[in-house]
Design a protein around this motif. Structure first.
Motif, PDB file in Angstrom:
ATOM      1  N   GLY A  86      44.013  32.560  22.921  1.00 49.69           N
ATOM      2  CA  GLY A  86      43.336  33.147  23.794  1.00 49.69           C
ATOM      3  C   GLY A  86      42.704  32.712  25.213  1.00 49.69           C
ATOM      4  N   GLN A 132      38.523  31.350  28.224  1.00 50.44           N
ATOM      5  CA  GLN A 132      38.742  32.291  27.314  1.00 50.44           C
ATOM      6  C   GLN A 132      39.145  33.281  28.295  1.00 50.44           C
ATOM      7  OE1 GLN A 132      35.982  32.966  24.212  1.00 50.44           O
ATOM      8  NE2 GLN A 132      37.844  33.420  22.727  1.00 50.44           N
ATOM      9  N   LYS A 133      40.418  34.004  27.821  1.00 51.49           N
ATOM     10  CA  LYS A 133      40.923  35.379  28.407  1.00 51.49           C
ATOM     11  C   LYS A 133      39.828  36.175  28.410  1.00 51.49           C
ATOM     12  CE  LYS A 133      45.738  34.300  27.819  1.00 51.49           C
ATOM     13  NZ  LYS A 133      47.230  34.805  27.325  1.00 51.49           N
ATOM     14  N   PRO A 134      39.676  37.188  29.560  1.00 51.73           N
ATOM     15  CA  PRO A 134      38.848  38.106  29.603  1.00 51.73           C
ATOM     16  C   PRO A 134      39.177  39.112  28.714  1.00 51.73           C
ATOM     17  CG  PRO A 134      39.929  38.125  31.698  1.00 51.73           C
ATOM     18  CD  PRO A 134      40.321  36.883  30.976  1.00 51.73           C
ATOM     19  N   GLU A 135      38.191  40.059  28.404  1.00 50.03           N
ATOM     20  CA  GLU A 135      38.269  41.187  27.300  1.00 50.03           C
ATOM     21  C   GLU A 135      39.354  41.920  28.048  1.00 50.03           C
ATOM     22  OE1 GLU A 135      36.009  44.926  26.134  1.00 50.03           O
ATOM     23  OE2 GLU A 135      35.017  43.190  25.923  1.00 50.03           O
ATOM     24  N   THR A 136      39.174  42.494  29.448  1.00 51.49           N
ATOM     25  CA  THR A 136      40.036  43.446  29.960  1.00 51.49           C
ATOM     26  C   THR A 136      40.341  42.728  31.513  1.00 51.49           C
ATOM     27  OG1 THR A 136      38.899  45.148  28.836  1.00 51.49           O
ATOM     28  CG2 THR A 136      39.730  45.790  30.958  1.00 51.49           C
ATOM     29  N   ASP A 165      37.805  41.612  36.281  1.00 54.46           N
ATOM     30  CA  ASP A 165      38.238  41.545  34.788  1.00 54.46           C
ATOM     31  C   ASP A 165      36.746  41.223  34.207  1.00 54.46           C
ATOM     32  OD1 ASP A 165      36.972  39.074  35.789  1.00 54.46           O
ATOM     33  OD2 ASP A 165      38.935  37.992  35.447  1.00 54.46           O
ATOM     34  N   GLY A 166      36.688  41.510  32.765  1.00 55.93           N
ATOM     35  CA  GLY A 166      35.618  41.453  32.205  1.00 55.93           C
ATOM     36  C   GLY A 166      35.252  42.322  30.885  1.00 55.93           C
ATOM     37  N   PRO A 167      34.079  42.594  30.333  1.00 54.64           N
ATOM     38  CA  PRO A 167      33.872  43.571  29.312  1.00 54.64           C
ATOM     39  C   PRO A 167      34.648  45.100  30.044  1.00 54.64           C
ATOM     40  CG  PRO A 167      32.243  42.475  29.685  1.00 54.64           C
ATOM     41  CD  PRO A 167      32.901  42.033  30.570  1.00 54.64           C
ATOM     42  N   GLN A 168      35.293  45.943  29.265  1.00 55.56           N
ATOM     43  CA  GLN A 168      36.110  46.917  29.721  1.00 55.56           C
ATOM     44  C   GLN A 168      35.034  47.933  30.453  1.00 55.56           C
ATOM     45  OE1 GLN A 168      38.590  48.966  26.865  1.00 55.56           O
ATOM     46  NE2 GLN A 168      38.491  50.824  27.859  1.00 55.56           N
ATOM     47  N   GLU A 210      32.555  47.131  32.211  1.00 55.11           N
ATOM     48  CA  GLU A 210      32.025  46.477  33.556  1.00 55.11           C
ATOM     49  C   GLU A 210      33.296  46.769  34.553  1.00 55.11           C
ATOM     50  OE1 GLU A 210      31.108  42.146  35.409  1.00 55.11           O
ATOM     51  OE2 GLU A 210      30.959  42.651  33.192  1.00 55.11           O
ATOM     52  N   GLU A 245      49.037  45.906  30.848  1.00 55.84           N
ATOM     53  CA  GLU A 245      49.186  44.596  31.246  1.00 55.84           C
ATOM     54  C   GLU A 245      50.479  44.162  32.035  1.00 55.84           C
ATOM     55  OE1 GLU A 245      47.879  40.506  31.111  1.00 55.84           O
ATOM     56  OE2 GLU A 245      46.984  42.643  31.314  1.00 55.84           O
TER      57      GLU A 245
END
Length: 498
Positions: free
Chosen positions: A140, A228-232, A295-298, A300, A326
């Motif tokens: 990840g 680390q890959k962002p959540e979204t 990108d970031g938390p969904q 957001e 994706e």
């Protein structure tokens, strides 16, 4: 009947044979190339308008071999051009007539360590940019800087040119993602600079080496930061009827305090070329296209998408498509990352420029590029990192038509002068090389250039590394006042007073 070879040619061949023999004692097997036919692959880099075969090519595969090669060359007064994958677009890896040895690092293609605890990868310089992300994807993680040529360009070349990419707006250029390196000086001395820690004591030598274009030393190991890959991550594809409106949208998004993961712009010629090549679903009835990734938390990302969409509408956007998967997000980016080869399908040749301007000056820069296109009678397709003002105008020409390459170069030089006039700089990520070398006085005073050359002298007192690059006029170190680097430190008493 035998034909006598001129004495000058005989001397060159004798010198080549002498150098090759000495190098084969250091790099055995197939590590030395001195056949004129086999060296044709090394006569140019991505700036293909210029070609110059080297006298000898050497391909070491250990740091110790690099050290011995450079030490031998310094002792013999042999000039050396370091080369990675050869994708440089500024002539940075171009062998020059007085640079007789090309030192290729293509065999340095091993990832030495993956350290997830410290979030770093220790890699050799010949590893491609994309391969680093692929090596850590299973956990990840990824390496953030992503030039369009990431499938081919080497991480060593990225460090040499301080490369960027579509995600450099939020995550920084190469210099923001490299923590340490192993570098071999022209003397053969091996230095280790930086490491896994984000902070190191003393001078910021990593900041000096990153973007130094092979003038200071040969990099044989690099420690890079992985994220680390962002959540979204979702992307918006926004069309505009006017290029200026797209530029205004970029300024308003940044002005609103929103920092997208990436924000790229393409004009109509680039849009049509990329769509015909990749079939990414780009709208063909617009003058400009913005690709904006958040990108970031969904939660957001969902909120930022609403805000960006509203800003785009306020700037007069004519279309807006938001990725829902994706695969669709990657397709949006596929067209942008393939824009350079795509433009190659609509013109026999093109010259890819690289300059940077303040974001607020974007409309003025685009208007000036349009005027210059009419002045020189050459087409241009604009593809650029809109978020940080890094322009990549692609000047279209036909090298088979007499005078067109000269017109293209003059056109490109005027674009770069315009960047400087607007408060920008000559290069964003491609480096100076030979392409922008003679434009350096447009940006720097003689005092500035002399100071830069003093730094060059500190690492390479004889001026043997990558000759003919960056500086329009290279002074002898004795004329400037010599400083010398030893064991990674400046010899403080020898620093000249100004």
């Amino acid at each position: 009947m035998s034909i006598m070879m001129p004495a000058a040619d005989q001397a060159v061949l004798a010198r080549r044979a002498e150098i090759a023999a000495a190098l084969r004692a250091i790099v055995p097997g197939e590590g030395v190339i001195d056949s004129a036919a086999e060296m044709l692959a090394y006569e140019s880099d991505g700036l293909t308008a210029y070609r110059q075969p080297p006298m000898v090519v050497v391909l070491p595969d250990t740091t110790e071999q690099v050290s011995k090669v450079l030490k031998y060359c310094q002792g013999q007064g042999i000039k050396v051009v370091p080369r990675g994958s050869g994708t440089s677009l500024s002539g940075g890896a171009l062998p020059l007539a007085d640079g007789v040895l090309l030192l290729g690092l293509g065999k340095f293609k091993r990832i030495r360590e993956i350290d997830f605890d410290n979030r770093v990868v220790v890699t050799e310089p010949g590893v491609t940019n994309l391969a680093i992300s692929q090596a850590v994807a299973h956990a990840g993680f990824y390496y953030a800087p992503d030039p369009s040529s990431q499938i081919a360009c080497s991480i060593g070349g990225n460090v040499a040119e301080n490369s960027g990419g579509v995600h450099c707006l939020k995550y920084g250029m190469t210099t923001n993602n490299v923590l340490g390196c192993e570098i071999v000086l022209m003397s053969g001395e091996i230095l280790r600079i930086g490491g896994k820690s984000a902070e190191n004591a003393g001078y910021d030598l990593m900041g000096i080496i990153t973007g130094s274009e092979g003038l200071l030393g040969v990099i044989t190991e690099i420690t890079v930061r992985i994220l680390q890959k962002p959540e979204t991550a979702r992307a918006l594809m926004v069309g505009f009827a006017e290029v200026e409106a797209a530029g205004e949208c970029v300024a308003r998004i940044i002005g609103a305090g929103i920092i997208p993961g990436g924000m790229e712009m393409m004009d109509k010629p680039a849009i049509h070329a990329a769509e015909a090549f990749v079939h990414a679903g780009y709208p063909l009835d617009v003058e400009a296209l913005l690709i904006i990734e958040l990108d970031g938390p969904q939660v957001e990302v969902d909120e930022l998408i609403k805000r960006v969409e509203a800003i785009a509408q306020g700037c007069g956007s004519t279309s807006c498509q938001i990725s829902t998967s994706e695969a669709e997000r990657n397709l949006f980016w596929a067209g942008r990352k393939a824009a350079f080869p795509a433009v190659g399908r609509i013109s026999p040749d093109y010259l890819c420029m690289d300059g940077t301007i303040p974001r607020g000056a974007l409309p003025k820069a685009l208007a000036r590029i349009r005027d210059l296109s009419e002045k020189y009678g050459l087409g241009v397709a604009n593809v650029f990192h809109a978020g940080d003002g890094n322009l990549h105008p692609l000047i279209l020409y036909d090298a088979n038509k007499p005078g067109e390459i000269e017109k293209a170069e003059a056109f490109g030089a005027d674009i770069l002068r315009c960047c400087v006039e607007l408060g920008g700089v000559l290069t964003g990520e491609h480096g100076v090389g030979i392409e922008k070398r003679d434009l350096m006085p447009d940006m720097f005073t003689e005092i500035d250039l002399n100071q830069q050359q003093r730094l060059k002298c500190a690492f390479d007192a004889e001026g043997l590394l990558n000759p003919g690059k960056v500086f329009p006029t290279l002074h002898r170190c004795a004329e400037l006042g010599r400083v010398h680097v030893h064991a990674g430190k400046l010899a403080f008493p020898d620093i000249p007073r100004f």
